[in-house]
Motif scaffolding. Sequence first.
Motif, PDB file in Angstrom:
ATOM      1  N   THR A  92       0.828  -1.206   0.000  1.00 36.21           N
ATOM      2  CA  THR A  92       0.000   0.000   0.000  1.00 36.21           C
ATOM      3  C   THR A  92       0.863   1.258   0.000  1.00 36.21           C
ATOM      4  O   THR A  92       0.609   2.201  -0.748  1.00 36.21           O
ATOM      5  CB  THR A  92      -0.942   0.008   1.221  1.00 36.21           C
ATOM      6  N   GLU A 104      -7.386   5.690 -10.698  1.00 32.34           N
ATOM      7  CA  GLU A 104      -7.813   5.246  -9.371  1.00 32.34           C
ATOM      8  C   GLU A 104      -8.345   3.809  -9.396  1.00 32.34           C
ATOM      9  O   GLU A 104      -8.069   3.025  -8.481  1.00 32.34           O
ATOM     10  CB  GLU A 104      -8.881   6.206  -8.842  1.00 32.34           C
ATOM     11  N   ALA A 105      -9.110   3.444 -10.410  1.00 28.67           N
ATOM     12  CA  ALA A 105      -9.646   2.086 -10.500  1.00 28.67           C
ATOM     13  C   ALA A 105      -8.516   1.060 -10.636  1.00 28.67           C
ATOM     14  O   ALA A 105      -8.590  -0.031 -10.064  1.00 28.67           O
ATOM     15  CB  ALA A 105     -10.602   1.976 -11.684  1.00 28.67           C
ATOM     16  N   ARG A 108      -6.926   0.608  -7.221  1.00 30.52           N
ATOM     17  CA  ARG A 108      -7.772  -0.201  -6.324  1.00 30.52           C
ATOM     18  C   ARG A 108      -7.590  -1.679  -6.613  1.00 30.52           C
ATOM     19  O   ARG A 108      -7.521  -2.493  -5.698  1.00 30.52           O
ATOM     20  CB  ARG A 108      -9.235   0.202  -6.463  1.00 30.52           C
ATOM     21  N   GLN A 111      -4.332  -2.770  -5.256  1.00 37.58           N
ATOM     22  CA  GLN A 111      -4.380  -2.824  -3.795  1.00 37.58           C
ATOM     23  C   GLN A 111      -4.865  -4.188  -3.326  1.00 37.58           C
ATOM     24  O   GLN A 111      -4.397  -4.716  -2.315  1.00 37.58           O
ATOM     25  CB  GLN A 111      -5.288  -1.713  -3.268  1.00 37.58           C
ATOM     26  N   GLU A 112      -5.788  -4.778  -4.069  1.00 36.67           N
ATOM     27  CA  GLU A 112      -6.295  -6.104  -3.718  1.00 36.67           C
ATOM     28  C   GLU A 112      -5.186  -7.142  -3.727  1.00 36.67           C
ATOM     29  O   GLU A 112      -5.165  -8.048  -2.893  1.00 36.67           O
ATOM     30  CB  GLU A 112      -7.403  -6.516  -4.684  1.00 36.67           C
ATOM     31  N   ASP A 115      -3.224  -6.958  -0.553  1.00 38.62           N
ATOM     32  CA  ASP A 115      -3.941  -7.486   0.604  1.00 38.62           C
ATOM     33  C   ASP A 115      -3.823  -9.000   0.716  1.00 38.62           C
ATOM     34  O   ASP A 115      -3.979  -9.555   1.798  1.00 38.62           O
ATOM     35  CB  ASP A 115      -5.420  -7.092   0.534  1.00 38.62           C
TER      36      ASP A 115
END
Length: 169
Positions: A92, A104-105, A108, A111-112, A115
């Motif tokens: 992150t 931004e999409a 995101r 980012q997954e 995680d």
Amino acid sequence: MTALLGKTLLFAGCTAFGLLRGSRLRQRTACLGEFRRTLAGLARELAFSLRPVSDLMAGAEAGTQGPTAAFFRTCRRRFAEGGQESWAESWTAALEQVALPLEEADLRLLQEAGDVLGRYDGESQRQALEGLLRGLEGQAAEAAETARRLCRVYLALGLAAGLFCLILL
């Protein structure tokens, strides 16, 4: 003579602005493709071996170039220096720190991936990465279509703005 030079520079500047804007669209497409290839390689690695995530990131950094390589380098460095920082936190922070030519999409979706990496067993990580790859494919296809469509538009707008400024002067 000075007026002619000024007009030429103004026209060239407007045209260059259009070219740079179109280039940014191509950079997004290339960056998404690079992430897609790298994460597909990570998914294959996870299917056949359970190497530590730090080794996987080192391989990802070596196999990429440009902003993508800078991202993986930053991610590895932050994890090594952080001590208590998890891979998800390093991922992150690297997404925020490195200037990636993404929307931004796209961020995101990436980012997954952060995680999941290093948190679950190899099979769960692989499955999550494969789901992410499908999302990145869609984003890459959309970015390529946008770049194909709008690159010429931005060039034409730059040329038109340059000509408009020349006519006004």
